[in-house]
Scaffold this active site. Sequence first.
Site, short mmCIF file in Angstrom:
data_model
loop_
_atom_site.label_atom_id
_atom_site.label_comp_id
_atom_site.label_asym_id
_atom_site.label_seq_id
_atom_site.Cartn_x
_atom_site.Cartn_y
_atom_site.Cartn_z
N HIS A 128 -16.24 9.62 -39.88
CA HIS A 128 -15.32 9.01 -40.81
C HIS A 128 -14.04 8.52 -40.14
O HIS A 128 -13.51 7.48 -40.49
CB HIS A 128 -14.96 10.07 -41.87
CG HIS A 128 -14.00 9.59 -42.90
ND1 HIS A 128 -14.23 8.43 -43.62
CD2 HIS A 128 -12.82 10.08 -43.34
CE1 HIS A 128 -13.22 8.26 -44.47
NE2 HIS A 128 -12.34 9.22 -44.31
N ARG A 174 -12.42 19.67 -44.03
CA ARG A 174 -13.57 18.79 -43.80
C ARG A 174 -14.48 19.27 -42.67
O ARG A 174 -15.70 19.26 -42.80
CB ARG A 174 -13.07 17.39 -43.46
CG ARG A 174 -12.42 16.72 -44.64
CD ARG A 174 -11.84 15.39 -44.27
NE ARG A 174 -11.31 14.75 -45.47
CZ ARG A 174 -10.68 13.58 -45.46
NH1 ARG A 174 -10.51 12.93 -44.33
NH2 ARG A 174 -10.24 13.06 -46.58
N GLY A 201 -0.72 -2.08 -38.83
CA GLY A 201 -0.43 -3.42 -38.32
C GLY A 201 0.34 -4.28 -39.30
O GLY A 201 1.36 -4.89 -38.95
N GLU A 241 -4.50 4.68 -36.58
CA GLU A 241 -5.66 5.39 -36.07
C GLU A 241 -5.92 5.05 -34.60
O GLU A 241 -6.59 5.80 -33.89
CB GLU A 241 -6.91 5.06 -36.92
CG GLU A 241 -8.09 6.00 -36.67
CD GLU A 241 -9.32 5.68 -37.51
OE1 GLU A 241 -9.21 4.86 -38.45
OE2 GLU A 241 -10.39 6.24 -37.23
N LEU A 251 -3.50 7.53 -44.31
CA LEU A 251 -2.69 6.46 -44.89
C LEU A 251 -1.23 6.72 -44.59
O LEU A 251 -0.48 5.82 -44.25
CB LEU A 251 -2.93 6.39 -46.40
CG LEU A 251 -4.38 6.17 -46.84
CD1 LEU A 251 -4.46 6.03 -48.35
CD2 LEU A 251 -4.94 4.93 -46.18
N HIS A 256 -16.87 13.55 -42.06
CA HIS A 256 -16.51 13.80 -43.45
C HIS A 256 -17.70 14.41 -44.19
O HIS A 256 -18.81 13.90 -44.09
CB HIS A 256 -16.11 12.47 -44.11
CG HIS A 256 -15.36 12.67 -45.37
ND1 HIS A 256 -15.96 13.13 -46.51
CD2 HIS A 256 -14.05 12.46 -45.69
CE1 HIS A 256 -15.03 13.20 -47.47
NE2 HIS A 256 -13.88 12.80 -47.00
#
EC number: 1.3.5.1
Lengths: 261, 250, 687
Positions: free
Chosen positions: C451, C359, C74, C475, C491, C295
């Site tokens: 997570h 994971r 955003g 996300e 990220l 996670h």
Amino acid sequence: MSWLTQTLSSSIGKKLIMALTGLFLCTFLIVHMIGNLQLFKSDEGLAFNTYTVFMTTNPFIKTISYGLYAFILIHAFDGLYLAYINQKARAKKYAKVNNQSTWASRNMGILGTVLLVYLVVHMGDFWYEYKFGHLPFKEYTIDLSEGTIIDTRQMPDGFMLNSKIEERLSDDNKSKTVIVKDLYQEAESSFANPLLVLFYILGMAAVSFHLVHGFRSAWQTLGANHPKYNPLFNFLGVWLFAIIIPIAFAAMPVYFFLKQL
Amino acid sequence: MSLTLKVWRQKNKDSEGSLETYALEGISPDMSFLEMFDVLNEQLIHENKEPIAFDHDCREGICGSCSMHINGRPHGPLTGVATCQLHMRSFSDGDTIVVEPWRAVAFPVMKDLVVDRSSFDRIISAGGFVSVNTGNARDANSLPVPKENADEAFMAAACIGCGACVAACKNASAMLFTSAKISQLALLPQGQAERKLRAEKMVAQMDSEGFGACTNTGACSAECPKEISMENIARMNREYLGAKLTSSRV
Amino acid sequence: MSEWVNNNIPTFTHSDIPTFTYSKLNMTSPQLDSKIPAGPIEDKWTKYKSSVPLVNPSNKRRIEVIVVGTGLAGASAAASLAEMGYKVKAFCFQDSPRRAHSIAAQGGINAAKNYQNDGDSIYRLFYDTVKGGDYRSREANVYRLSEVSGSIIDQCVAQGVPFAREYGGLLSNRSFGGVQVQRTFYAAGQTGQQLLLGAYSALQRQVGIGAVQMYTRHEMLDVVKIDGKCRGIIARNLVTGEIERHSGHAVLLCSGGYGNVFYLSTNAMGCNVTAAWKAHRRGAFFGNPCFTQIHPTCIPVSGEHQSKLTLMSESLRNDGRIWVPKKKDDNRPANQIPEAERDYYLERRYPAFGNLVPRDIASRAAKERCDAGYGVGPSKMAVYLDYASAIERYGKGEANKNNIINPTDEQVREMGKDVVKEKYGNLFDMYKQITGEDPYEVPMRIYPAVHYTMGGLWVDYNLMTTVPGLYALGEANFSDHGANRLGASALMQGLADGYFVIPYTVGSYLAGEIRTGEIPTDHEAFVQAEKDVKDKIAKLLSVKGQTSPEHFHRELGKIMWDKCGMARNAKDLQSAILEIRALRKRFWEDVRVMGSADELNPELDKASRVSDFMELGELMCQDALDRNESCGGHFREEYQTEEGEATRDDENYMYVSAWEYNGESNWQLHKEELEYENIKIAQRSYK
């Protein structure tokens, strides 16, 4: 507003003024202390009295001293103004506070106010008396070959000179007489008063606390915070300004008080 | 654990508030301080009383939302820890805990323990950035940064903007916050072009928000959950005074 | 139905199985046009960029874009669009845009820079991401993500993000789970914070010059559609309670993931699905809702009071060894269990990758051990992450380096601890702070926790949802991560979407909007949407029941975790759907929301979010039930090998599930078939 007034009226600028005037006052303290150490000389005040004349007549020193008075006033008023706006930044106070800072650092305003009162009394006692009061004169006769004082004489009341000091060689050139305003005597008589001695000791305690934070803080305000040099600032701040200087100054009234007992 | 809580309650920005006393029982030492507040709020809801409003979000010490002044200290008794990472094992059974909002004119209380910290955003808006539009960057490795500078810039950039520095300062000064950003960008080559302007504008904005000046007590750094150093304030002073003396703006 | 009110768990009968309508098997629904540009994969994005319609500067000034959420996606989108000249309005529910939960990401951000000269390339990053996602992501999108990954690092460095550096002043990289190259850029354990603060500062710069109007403490409660196009939002000012209408030519949802549907997760307390859910209810299809990432290295739950879970960076698995006792219900303290009686189950099961398996696999293996009765700690729902051997290994290395011959064990331990402290000190401190145990002395206890959510609003190549003018970034969209996200990729995706994708793709829509002019907010659609929002708030406040929203959230979370969590099966999912429906019914009869609508009221905010989670939870279960295979984070117990490994069904399930909302508990499934032209599909193996 010009850039200069804008700078000086900013939060950092106001602090800059505090730091620069404060550090100047610190250097003055060193000079003042070294000069006043002559009070401890057992020459019945000759050295101190002649030093006083030098300090009040030398044009260079005189110019600086006007700066000093101005700086004291600027430091005091800027400090009080800062204290005022700083407390205004938190209108509603906490019900409970558990401070993680030193007492001195939080109470610079109060310590400064104590010092201002101290200064008024101190200057009234000595500076004002010396300049506008009627201090007696004292005559010293000095053996020029030995450098020792052979004779002293209190001049009678009402004795006046055109200047603060008058030196005269004896006819045989073996001795000289010095007649000088006797501020030493003023110190002696003032510090016979235990209350004044106590006031001076408290004043010096205030100096100690004010400077243990103030000296280091001034450098921080000027931007000097560096792991290599911080130990030096801390050392000077603590040992010179918070211990040696206040103790040396406080020793003076105590010395006179004990001497007359 | 049984506790007595004295919590600041205030209906809204304009109303007067007061400390209210609450008794809490069955608190586990493993709870975080905010979880203890969750329990208290559940209890209040059961008693048909309004729960206490408080800011919180990530609960892992990084978002900077939580802002409780606990027993006289921002974020409570530990150093380097935000309220959300404070656990009840730091308290003893039977303790009385006083919880207040941050107090500063520049952080008005909005409700209970919630304060308005938008002044921080405005300080950043004034200059806490490098003016580089998206898409204008050159290759990241074309600009080497000495490791020490990068590390030092990182330490300053670790600020979470919680406002504990302001809350701890006897003058409610925002200099630690402002200086952390000025420092970060002054230390990096990327920040050089706007270095002077940034310092001048951010300090001016900080002053206009009603924060106090710095007395160098060090309380800010002592209470900072990220332990941001006072060296940053010294650097900001240098940056600001240097900029004022040498910039071309009159 | 009546027994539900008595809040008994309903028994499942066949007739209760939710019914879905399917589009034709393995045929992409006509309503899902992914708009992938033609041509070879490596040319798609370049060609697209040079042929996408543009909006000229004077027109941009007249076009308003609404951005909801100020995390990495955003903030970067709002700043970039404002720089380009659009009028931007940005919204966040926090008191400052800087507090969005991207701030909490620890480990790092991937980029195919190949600074380490270890053979990395755009293709490799693309390949690793698609494989890591268990072949459930869209090739073209992932390739574009890899392509722009390098620019992200350039942009962030230019902004002054203090990434870790080597002594020569160049950027440092670390490795991350499931990958053979070092491509992760990081800033200690606070990479997300530093990246977000970079994007935040870019955003605040635009706020400062008036190009972005920032609305903090505002929550989006509906999207407004006029003639089929998204034309604005309804937002609630969380301070005054005022319901506001905001119009815009495009709306970008950057509102994050929905992991909090599980109540306990590593998400922030405020993370919610509301914005995405309202969009879903207004016609945006929801993609792969059941794909959730668990996670493996989180601090275990310590008790009933627990409000959230804390992640310990995945980087800890680089040096730590994971084990449980070989004996069931072994209550001895960890240090008293001899080496021979420890089961290093990851090293045993996956000798090739050992403790560094992806994971999803590490998480499931931990659950398997605990379910079988080998768990440790007071709750028995934890496994050990042990640094003793790493401390010894590093200590010996240090002794060597310092020429200490025959060091004592004590010396070795002390030196080893110093090395570990340097690498992971802040994480160890955090663990100690939360648990009260010293991880240098006793092994850490860890357990998997929710997570990240790979699922989200379905978007096309332009990141547009099925509602024209409504976009989803970061996300919040169904994302490039398929069924499982690799570490340090979230990220990357958030910033790729915001900085480098949407500034181009939004133009292709807005170029058609230059004649629209200002959109009046007194249109019937705004009036109606505002009324709907107000009605719902009034309804929440009018129930005046006995149970707090928090309590309902906890109950929902338990259902989701137990039945739609790390392992799922048809029977449990079916019963979960019924339980959620019953819970939802009870919510609307018994919720107690204190306070009023016209003030700062966190309880009301919470109640509204929980009500949306309860609708989403049902859809997640339906999606999980539909997907009769195990892939990535979605593990269906019915579909596993004898050794307990996931069995993927590419023949029947190589599609994105996009769910269309048709009213309460009524969804239609649309499928987007996934085609892999540039990657050879293989079974994932980490043995």
